[in-house]
Design an enzyme around this catalytic site. Structure first.
Site, PDB file in Angstrom:
ATOM      1  N   LEU A   2       8.886  37.829 -49.155  1.00 48.14           N
ATOM      2  CA  LEU A   2       9.166  39.216 -48.765  1.00 48.14           C
ATOM      3  C   LEU A   2       7.981  39.844 -48.018  1.00 48.14           C
ATOM      4  CD1 LEU A   2      11.141  40.417 -51.896  1.00 48.14           C
ATOM      5  CD2 LEU A   2      12.013  40.373 -49.564  1.00 48.14           C
TER       6      LEU A   2
ATOM      7  N   ASP B  61       6.303  37.154 -39.580  1.00 50.12           N
ATOM      8  CA  ASP B  61       6.091  38.119 -40.667  1.00 50.12           C
ATOM      9  C   ASP B  61       5.304  39.338 -40.190  1.00 50.12           C
ATOM     10  OD1 ASP B  61       7.246  36.158 -42.180  1.00 50.12           O
ATOM     11  OD2 ASP B  61       5.805  36.304 -43.822  1.00 50.12           O
TER      12      ASP B  61
END
Ligand code: PMV
Length: 308
Positions: A101, A147
């Site tokens: 995440l 990311d």
């Protein structure tokens, strides 16, 4: 006091293939975030409080390649601030660590933003993104850069390594349920294992990565057109290729099938794999029911998020 925040992120399509130059899609997850607060202090030195990772220390005691220390040292170097000001830095995060995440990335981006603002050093998103990518290398070795891009821009991103950032429009918002296997698996290892497969048979794996590229390409198209239901089948197909790359796991496969049985339109693992999170595309009305089905099937935590 200066503060900054950065969201979590989740990869929708194209993980692993993205390392080999194929496109991938990722979106911010705003329900979870990293937050940084910086204040001046009278005592000399830079004091860091990051309770989530059990850091309560002076900057000097952190190894210089620790990502938090690296952000501070590199930013002061870049901005030519010398001597270092006396600061107190508080870092907190609601993003689960090592679960795909983007927890480390979000801390990097929030810390960079807060610090740059606090010392009056102006940085564009492009500069923050490039800076965060250098720090990502300390976490991951050879990251694709997806990311830091999605976390910095906090927008849905269609990402191709080495190409200009492309954010994309979502014609019709859609709902995904993110479910955590509770297993922490280092991305570095799964990326390394895929590399071994690729080195042993480049033609085969280039072909698989091309198939995944077609899926990401098609996904961008249907998201732009608002034909969301078609995304489900694309997720199922992408999951199949991730299994072939050996980066899924029995726990991920179990949650993927529980989501489908619970009425999801499609599901797949997300990120590095072997653990971490999976995602399921759902009609909003049944999102809580699918989340419950995932918990019953062993998920340790779920997040329902709208992509818009
Ligand atoms: O595990 P995560 O969410 O940080 O994602 C890794 C994504 C990979 O494609 C497997 C690696 C990369 O650098 O893009």
């Amino acid at each position: 006091m200066t503060s900054a925040s950065a969201p979590g992120k989740i990869i929708l399509f194209g993980e692993h293939a993205v390392v080999y130059g194929r496109p991938a899609l990722a979106v911010p997850v705003t329900q979870v975030h990293a937050d940084v607060e910086i204040s001046d202090r009278d005592t000399s030195g830079i004091w860091i409080d990051a309770s989530d990772v059990n850091i309560h220390t002076d900057l000097n005691t952190l190894p210089s390649d620790h990502p938090i220390a690296a952000v501070i040292h590199n930013l002061f170097f870049l901005s030519r601030r010398s001597p270092f000001p006396n600061l107190e830095i508080k870092i907190s995060s609601t993003i689960p660590v090592a679960a795909g995440l983007g927890s480390g990335t979000a801390v990097t981006v929030a810390l960079t933003r807060a610090l740059a603002t606090h010392i009056d050093y102006s940085m564009t998103n492009e500069q923050i993104n490039a800076f965060a990518y250098e720090i990502e290398k300390l976490h991951h070795g050879t990251p694709s850069g997806i990311d830091n891009t999605v976390v910095t821009y906090a927008r849905p991103v269609y990402f191709v390594k080495g190409q200009p950032i492309e954010t994309f429009q979502v014609a019709q918002p859609f709902t995904i349920v993110i479910a955590d296997t509770g297993i922490r698996a280092p991305t570095k290892e799964s990326v390394g294992d895929v590399r071994k497969l690729w080195e042993a048979d480049q033609a085969k794996w280039d072909n698989v990565f091309d198939e995944v590229a077609d899926i990401s390409f098609a996904a961008r198209h249907v998201i732009r057109e608002g034909r969301i239901k078609m995304l489900g089948a694309l997720m199922d197909e992408n999951h199949m290729y991730l299994r072939e790359m050996t980066v899924s796991s029995p726990e991920l496969d179990n949650l993927v099938s529980a989501a489908r049985k619970g009425g999801a339109l499609g599901a797949k693992m997300s990120g590095g794999g072997r653990g971490g999170n999976m995602i399921a595309l759902v009609e909003e009305e049944i999102s809580s029911a699918v989340a419950e089905a995932l918990i019953s099937a062993g998920a340790t935590r779920t997040i329902i998020t709208q992509v818009s």
